[in-house]
Design a protein around this motif. Structure first.
Motif, PDB file in Angstrom:
ATOM      1  N   GLU A   1      -4.390  -4.576  -4.552  1.00 39.11           N
ATOM      2  CA  GLU A   1      -5.032  -4.064  -4.321  1.00 39.11           C
ATOM      3  C   GLU A   1      -5.094  -2.271  -6.119  1.00 39.11           C
TER       4      GLU A   1
ATOM      5  N   ASP B   1       1.745  -5.784   5.305  1.00 38.91           N
ATOM      6  CA  ASP B   1       1.442  -5.109   4.368  1.00 38.91           C
ATOM      7  C   ASP B   1       1.087  -6.196   3.379  1.00 38.91           C
TER       8      ASP B   1
ATOM      9  N   SER C   1       1.305  -0.852   0.489  1.00 32.92           N
ATOM     10  CA  SER C   1       0.108  -0.156   0.293  1.00 32.92           C
ATOM     11  C   SER C   1       0.732   0.902  -0.349  1.00 32.92           C
TER      12      SER C   1
END
Ligand SMILES: Nc1ncnc2c1ncn2[C@@H]1O[C@H](COP(=O)(O)OP(=O)(O)O)[C@@H](O)[C@H]1O
Ligand SMILES: [Mg+2]
Lengths: 361, 304
Positions: free
Chosen positions: B67, B63, B45
């Protein structure tokens, strides 16, 4: 009328004349050879026949038509290039098909024609190979098949065998003779190799410095050379020069320095005192310790200065008592010995009047 | 080092590594590792102020996320930009090919003594800075330059409204072609220069017209040069951002601009990485496809 007529053709590069006023006629169905040393203008003449180069003067007439206006792609002439010039990105079949495609031969007729051409050069079954997968001799055959497949009026071959080794060359010579007989197409063949020219040709034009020195059948080129150049270029030849001392009944006598009077056949009798040359082939000379008493026409004594053993024959370079050098050749066939004479041996050479051949200066 | 000792060195096992090692190391450090970093970053991210979010978050979760890939798949605008980039790069490649081929052929056929000079002229633009050359086009295509005035003068005769040349797709394409032209000329020249003149003589002797000689002999034999040139033009043209930035209009944003934006403006490194990966994979795939199609085409021409 001759199939191909070359009329007074001249080609200059700057102030150098590569082809100098050449005139000759090639008959239909003939195996015609242009023979001469490297640089004498053979390729230049061939390129003018093919259309890649244009004469500065003179005409080239094929089948009664002046070729002056037609570019190479429109002449019914095919060339076999010395480098073969096969298209590397096409198969053997593709190469042979190329001229058929250019001639817009219907696709349905092509396979038969290609097969026939490959059969003519004994390459049946090689159609799918690429040029780089072939030997030198095979490439040569493809180049010939490609040139013959459209049945041209005239086939030009520029030293096609020069890149092959001696044995293969001899094989290909025999095949070329047979092929030419079979397809009946007129060949104009270029070579600097005199044995090749003698073996292959119906007629030979011997060229020197852009000019034709003699145009004749092979046996006459060899036996009756018209000029000193031809005598010297075709095979080995002793050139015995000196002033004419007498001449009658088809025989002339020359006073040759270092040898003495040499008598030889002549077609026209020159004036006494005129300079002349007798061309005498080494194999026409008899060489012995003592010449037989019946061989009386020409005889001269000397010692063997050098010899060259060549297996089937030995070449003796004999120095005469007068200091001239004469080359004589003796076959090694009859004797069990390898050589008849050694360097330093005293020998006597003799030859008949008609062994030599008179050439005017 | 002499050839013999170099050869001996290559023979021994250690010698092999001594010779192949440095370039290999270079590739690992400057190509493989950055690529892996990019791939790794694409699954993360974005950080609050650029960069990446911490690998282990405050809540103890790692993480790792898809996405950015999902975002790429969900919004077709990225696909559109990407396709537009491909079209621009293709047009550039084709235009370069069409312009470079005659030029390369001319140089290859020129007398040897002029060839070096001509090649020098081809690469002369490299002697000035890339950006300066791009900015120069702003002047050439500007509204007050002779070119724009001439074009609009002609258009006025036919009653057409004046068009701006600058800040348009036209300006971008002209400059793309200009910048990449030498990369097409050089490999084409290197190929054409090696062609055997006797093949063309033979083709002509066998009845081929000038056009047939080109299409059946010269062109198929030049395809390796065409591929090399096409790859050298297409791949950099696909990723370029400076030219659309400087010369393009609002609709000329290409994938390169998008990537640059992600890294420098939006500060979304993961998404920028995703776009970069797509660009790299697409460039490789398209280049491979072109080579394959081209080779098939060459065989076709050879057979026809
Ligand atoms: N295009 C040319 N420009 C200048 N000189 C040439 C050209 N073509 C041939 N020559 C010269 O013409 C002479 C004859 O050449 P060529 O016909 O190739 O000889 P051959 O084939 O008998 O060996 C040579 O001296 C050659 O250097
Ligand atoms: Mg020659």
């Amino acid at each position: 009328m001759a199939l191909l007529e070359i009329q007074g053709v001249t080609r200059r590069f700057g102030d150098f004349t590569a082809v100098d006023d050449v005139s000759l006629a090639v008959e239909a169905g003939e195996f015609f050879t242009l023979l001469g040393p490297s640089g004498c203008g053979k390729t230049t003449l061939l390129r003018m026949i093919a259309g890649f180069d244009l004469p500065d003067a003179g005409r080239i007439v094929l089948d009664g038509k002046d070729l002056a206006g037609s570019p190479p792609e429109r002449r019914p002439v095919r060339t076999v290039f010395q480098s073969y010039a096969l298209f590397p990105h096409m198969t053997v079949e593709g190469n042979v098909a190329f001229p058929l495609q250019m001639a817009k031969v219907p696709a349905a007729d092509m396979p038969a024609k290609i097969a026939e051409a490959l059969e003519d050069v004994r390459l049946t079954g090689f159609g799918k190979r690429m040029p780089h997968e072939l030997s030198g001799g095979q490439r040569q055959r493809v180049a010939i098949a490609r040139a013959l497949v459209t049945h041209p009026t005239l086939l030009l071959l520029d030293e096609p065998l020069a890149a092959l080794d001696a044995k293969l060359r001899e094989e290909m010579q025999i095949e070329l003779i047979n092929l030419q007989k079979e397809v009946g197409i007129t060949f104009v063949y270029v070579t600097h190799d005199q044995t090749e020219a003698l073996a292959l040709s119906h007629r030979i034009a011997v060229m020197n410095r852009g000019r034709v020195e003699q145009l004749d059948e092979p046996s006459r080129i060899y036996g009756l050379p018209a000029t000193k150049f031809v005598a010297d270029f075709i095979g080995h030849c002793n050139l015995l020069s000196g002033p004419v001392t007498s001449g009658a009944d088809g025989v002339v006598a020359l006073d040759v320095p270092g040898i003495g009077v040499v008598r030889a056949a002549a077609r026209t009798i020159p004036a006494t005192g005129a300079p002349g040359t007798v061309a005498l082939r080494p194999e026409k000379i008899r060489i012995a310790t003592f010449a037989p008493s019946d061989a009386a026409d020409n005889r001269v004594r000397g010692t063997v200065a050098d010899l060259l053993y060549m297996g089937d024959v030995t070449v003796y370079k004999v120095e005469t008592e007068g200091g001239a050098r004469v080359e004589a050749l003796l076959a090694n066939s009859q004797s069990g010995r390898t050589k008849f004479f050694e360097v330093g041996d005293a020998v006597e050479m003799s030859w008949a009047v008609d062994a030599g051949h008179y050439i005017a200066e | 080092m002499t050839g013999a000792t170099l050869g001996a060195l290559r023979e021994s096992r250690w010698g092999k590594w001594a010779v192949a090692g440095p370039p290999l190391l270079y590739l690992v450090v400057f190509f493989a590792i950055p690529t892996l970093i990019m791939v790794a970053a694409s699954f993360r991210s974005p950080g609050e102020f650029g960069g990446l979010a911490p690998f282990v978050g405050d809540d103890g979760r790692l993480d790792l996320t898809l996405e950015s890939y999902v975002r790429l798949a969900e919004d077709t605008v990225y696909l559109e930009v990407f396709l537009k980039s491909v079209v621009y790069a293709l047009v550039t490649t084709l235009a370069c090919l069409v312009l470079a081929y005659p030029l390369a052929a001319l140089i290859a056929q020129s007398p040897k003594k002029y060839r070096d000079l001509m090649l020098l002229l081809v690469i002369l633009p490299f002697w000035s800075n890339f950006l300066i050359r791009v900015y120069a086009w702003m002047i050439i295509l500007g509204p007050n330059a002779a070119l724009a005035k001439a074009v609009n003068g002609v258009l006025a005769v036919f009653g057409v409204e004046p068009v701006p040349l600058l800040f348009s797709s036209f300006a971008v394409l002209v400059c793309l072609v200009y910048v990449h032209l030498p990369f097409m000329v050089l490999p084409l020249y290197a190929n054409l220069e090696k062609h055997d003149r006797a093949l063309l003589d033979a083709a002509q002797d066998l009845g081929a017209s000038a056009w047939q000689r080109f299409w059946r002999i010269t062109f198929p034999l030049s395809l390796p040069g065409v591929y090399a040139g096409a790859a050298l033009v297409f791949i950099p043209a696909l990723g370029i951002f400076a030219i659309p930035d400087i010369l393009g209009g609002p609709n000329d944003s290409l994938i390169g601009n998008l990537i640059k934006q992600q890294f420098l403006e939006t500060r979304d490194w993961p998404f920028g990485s995703v776009l970069s990966i797509v660009l790299t994979v697409a460039a490789l795939a398209l280049a491979g496809l072109a080579a394959w199609v081209g080779r098939r085409g060459a065989e076709e021409i050879a057979r026809a």
